[in-house]
Design an enzyme around this catalytic site. Structure first.
Site, PDB file in Angstrom:
ATOM      1  N   ARG A 157     -13.509   6.419   9.937  1.00  0.00           N
ATOM      2  CA  ARG A 157     -13.541   6.273   8.052  1.00  0.00           C
ATOM      3  C   ARG A 157     -11.774   5.767   7.701  1.00  0.00           C
ATOM      4  O   ARG A 157     -11.177   4.656   7.327  1.00  0.00           O
ATOM      5  CB  ARG A 157     -13.739   6.937   7.091  1.00  0.00           C
ATOM      6  CG  ARG A 157     -14.885   7.441   7.340  1.00  0.00           C
ATOM      7  CD  ARG A 157     -15.122   8.569   6.288  1.00  0.00           C
ATOM      8  NE  ARG A 157     -16.762   9.368   5.960  1.00  0.00           N
ATOM      9  CZ  ARG A 157     -17.481  10.139   6.109  1.00  0.00           C
ATOM     10  NH1 ARG A 157     -16.440  10.341   7.824  1.00  0.00           N
ATOM     11  NH2 ARG A 157     -18.537  10.380   6.668  1.00  0.00           N
ATOM     12  N   ILE A 158     -10.499   6.361   8.507  1.00  0.00           N
ATOM     13  CA  ILE A 158      -9.497   6.477   8.650  1.00  0.00           C
ATOM     14  C   ILE A 158      -9.176   4.873   8.690  1.00  0.00           C
ATOM     15  O   ILE A 158      -8.261   4.036   8.369  1.00  0.00           O
ATOM     16  CB  ILE A 158      -9.122   7.411   8.708  1.00  0.00           C
ATOM     17  CG1 ILE A 158      -9.303   8.728   7.283  1.00  0.00           C
ATOM     18  CG2 ILE A 158      -7.423   7.864   8.265  1.00  0.00           C
ATOM     19  CD1 ILE A 158      -8.642   9.815   8.633  1.00  0.00           C
ATOM     20  N   ASP A 178     -12.999   3.365  20.191  1.00  0.00           N
ATOM     21  CA  ASP A 178     -13.611   4.525  19.350  1.00  0.00           C
ATOM     22  C   ASP A 178     -15.011   5.031  20.243  1.00  0.00           C
ATOM     23  O   ASP A 178     -15.562   3.744  20.880  1.00  0.00           O
ATOM     24  CB  ASP A 178     -13.551   4.160  17.991  1.00  0.00           C
ATOM     25  CG  ASP A 178     -14.391   5.759  17.117  1.00  0.00           C
ATOM     26  OD1 ASP A 178     -15.364   6.135  17.758  1.00  0.00           O
ATOM     27  OD2 ASP A 178     -13.220   6.276  16.497  1.00  0.00           O
ATOM     28  N   ALA A 208      -7.315   9.863  15.639  1.00  0.00           N
ATOM     29  CA  ALA A 208      -7.988  10.684  16.845  1.00  0.00           C
ATOM     30  C   ALA A 208      -8.501  12.076  15.997  1.00  0.00           C
ATOM     31  O   ALA A 208      -7.236  12.646  15.631  1.00  0.00           O
ATOM     32  CB  ALA A 208      -7.623  10.116  18.403  1.00  0.00           C
ATOM     33  N   ASN A 214      -9.198  15.038  24.133  1.00  0.00           N
ATOM     34  CA  ASN A 214      -8.310  14.126  24.168  1.00  0.00           C
ATOM     35  C   ASN A 214      -6.889  14.736  24.050  1.00  0.00           C
ATOM     36  O   ASN A 214      -5.720  13.995  23.572  1.00  0.00           O
ATOM     37  CB  ASN A 214      -8.980  13.381  23.187  1.00  0.00           C
ATOM     38  CG  ASN A 214      -8.866  13.819  21.562  1.00  0.00           C
ATOM     39  OD1 ASN A 214      -8.310  14.798  21.429  1.00  0.00           O
ATOM     40  ND2 ASN A 214      -9.747  12.972  21.063  1.00  0.00           N
ATOM     41  N   ARG A 237      -3.521  14.395  14.867  1.00  0.00           N
ATOM     42  CA  ARG A 237      -3.198  15.039  14.842  1.00  0.00           C
ATOM     43  C   ARG A 237      -2.070  15.448  16.112  1.00  0.00           C
ATOM     44  O   ARG A 237      -1.525  14.478  16.604  1.00  0.00           O
ATOM     45  CB  ARG A 237      -4.403  16.094  15.217  1.00  0.00           C
ATOM     46  CG  ARG A 237      -5.609  17.129  14.703  1.00  0.00           C
ATOM     47  CD  ARG A 237      -4.983  17.809  13.443  1.00  0.00           C
ATOM     48  NE  ARG A 237      -5.748  17.893  12.702  1.00  0.00           N
ATOM     49  CZ  ARG A 237      -6.476  18.296  11.899  1.00  0.00           C
ATOM     50  NH1 ARG A 237      -5.537  17.282  10.855  1.00  0.00           N
ATOM     51  NH2 ARG A 237      -6.459  18.693  10.802  1.00  0.00           N
ATOM     52  N   ASP A 261       3.817  12.056  11.417  1.00  0.00           N
ATOM     53  CA  ASP A 261       3.423  11.919  11.062  1.00  0.00           C
ATOM     54  C   ASP A 261       3.487  13.924  10.976  1.00  0.00           C
ATOM     55  O   ASP A 261       3.082  14.757  10.395  1.00  0.00           O
ATOM     56  CB  ASP A 261       2.526  12.248   9.714  1.00  0.00           C
ATOM     57  CG  ASP A 261       1.790  12.878   8.555  1.00  0.00           C
ATOM     58  OD1 ASP A 261       3.359  13.235   7.666  1.00  0.00           O
ATOM     59  OD2 ASP A 261       1.205  13.531   7.940  1.00  0.00           O
ATOM     60  N   GLU A 266       3.683  22.558  14.767  1.00  0.00           N
ATOM     61  CA  GLU A 266       4.083  22.274  13.921  1.00  0.00           C
ATOM     62  C   GLU A 266       4.165  23.618  12.928  1.00  0.00           C
ATOM     63  O   GLU A 266       4.662  23.892  11.520  1.00  0.00           O
ATOM     64  CB  GLU A 266       3.910  21.202  12.839  1.00  0.00           C
ATOM     65  CG  GLU A 266       1.697  21.459  12.430  1.00  0.00           C
ATOM     66  CD  GLU A 266       1.483  20.102  11.655  1.00  0.00           C
ATOM     67  OE1 GLU A 266       0.985  20.127  10.908  1.00  0.00           O
ATOM     68  OE2 GLU A 266       2.122  18.742  12.104  1.00  0.00           O
ATOM     69  N   HIS A 297       3.706  16.216   8.334  1.00  0.00           N
ATOM     70  CA  HIS A 297       2.387  16.466   7.308  1.00  0.00           C
ATOM     71  C   HIS A 297       1.912  16.533   6.141  1.00  0.00           C
ATOM     72  O   HIS A 297       1.567  16.698   4.945  1.00  0.00           O
ATOM     73  CB  HIS A 297       1.707  17.757   8.109  1.00  0.00           C
ATOM     74  CG  HIS A 297       0.952  17.474   8.958  1.00  0.00           C
ATOM     75  ND1 HIS A 297      -0.395  18.453   9.215  1.00  0.00           N
ATOM     76  CD2 HIS A 297      -0.379  16.514   7.891  1.00  0.00           C
ATOM     77  CE1 HIS A 297      -1.460  18.412   9.837  1.00  0.00           C
ATOM     78  NE2 HIS A 297      -1.840  17.522   8.866  1.00  0.00           N
TER      79      HIS A 297
END
Length: 332
Positions: A157-158, A178, A208, A214, A237, A261, A266, A297
């Site tokens: 979606r993103i 993908d 992803a 991954n 991520r 981001d 983190e 983030h």
């Protein structure tokens, strides 16, 4: 059904309460503690059958066993990412859980485009120059998206929304990788192997999910497969990137610019409101480069996304309370 909310969940009870309607039998219980094996007993004391649980790291199997032992049946997160859930442990101890997978792809995609433009137009350097009263154009020549091949790793979606955003800039070509191709993406991009994407792309954007397969997919070996001067953007991520390898890539010039981001570990950066220096020496070195743009983030963090995440979480809990089932369920 009573729902426990520890203080590590952003916004606490006040964030979710407006989305409880009259036909819902949900009572939100604020717990002013950090969730640990020792403090989870509070769920039992409060009579909670469910909890909202967000975290920036994965806890031990014992943590999820303790949740189940406290009488909790349902664990929901108010986010799309669920890598902090130990799904095997949850299944083992009879816990059900759900996320909010489609809260606002636009939020992350727009932020992704912002990071890309910031790196291509030396925006960090421009800000630094202005703060130091340097108003010359030397070193600020930018690059245009229309002359670039863009790669998207993770075309869900993103990723698809990012492609739609970028299509307005008219890139030379868009490539996608993908494991689960779909026809909508094929209208905007060509599916290729990872190796081909690394070889061809001037910009590589990561959307992803993080899993065992991954983890650290961007490492010293894969970076060497990329074009010299490649621009990397990560709004997925932090664990997708090996920070040490990325730092070496930036230092050598193999990575021409970086927009991130998210970073691995983190949680360390959230330990206190402000530091005198970055508590992670690798990140400190990485952030010191003017061609590296870091945001803490916040790609997901918009008014629309926050509403959708909060409402979606309450709807998941309501479904569990009424039926014992949720269509966003993660544990089968």
């Amino acid at each position: 059904m009573k729902v426990g909310i520890y203080k590590t969940v952003r916004g606490g009870v006040d964030r979710f309460a407006p989305f409880i309607t009259e036909d819902m039998n949900l009572e939100l219980i604020g717990i002013d503690q950090i969730p640990t094996v020792e403090t989870l007993e509070e769920l039992k004391k409060q009579g909670c059958e469910a909890m909202i649980y967000n975290s920036d790291h994965k806890e031990s199997e014992e943590f999820f066993k303790t949740i189940a032992d406290a009488g909790v049946k349902y664990v929901c997160c108010s986010c799309a990412g669920y890598d902090h859930f130990d799904l095997d442990a949850m299944k083992k101890y009879g816990l059900k859980g759900a996320n909010v997978p489609a809260y606002s792809p636009n939020a992350i995609s727009e932020h992704t485009v912002m990071l890309l433009l910031a790196t291509l137009r030396h925006f960090k350097t421009q800000i630094i120059h202005t703060e130091h009263h340097i108003y010359q154009k030397a070193g600020l020549k930018g690059r245009e998206i229309r002359n670039m091949v863009i790669g998207i790793v993770g075309a869900g979606r993103i990723g698809y929304t990012t492609m739609k955003c970028l299509s307005g800039f008219g890139p030379k070509k868009m490539l996608a990788y993908d494991p689960y191709p779909n026809d909508k993406v094929k209208e905007l991009a060509e599916y290729v192997s990872l190796d081909e994407l690394y070889k061809e792309c001037d910009v590589i954007i990561y959307h992803a999910v993080l899993n065992k397969e991954n983890y650290h997919m961007v490492n010293e070996d894969t970076i060497q497969k990329m074009k010299d001067g490649v621009v990397l953007i990560n709004t997925s991520r932090g664990g997708i990137f090996d920070a040490s390898a990325v730092l070496k890539g930036v230092q050598s010039g193999k990575i021409g610019a970086l927009g991130i981001d998210v970073v691995e570990g983190e949680a360390l950066l959230d330990k206190q409101p402000q530091f005198t220096e970055c508590p992670d020496p690798v990140l400190e070195a990485l952030f010191s480069h003017e061609n590296v743009v870091y945001t803490p983030h916040v790609a997901f963090f918009t008014d629309e996304a926050e509403r959708n995440l909060s409402q979606g979480t309450i709807e998941n809990l309501d479904s569990y309370e009424k039926t014992g089932f949720c269509d966003k369920e993660l544990v089968k």
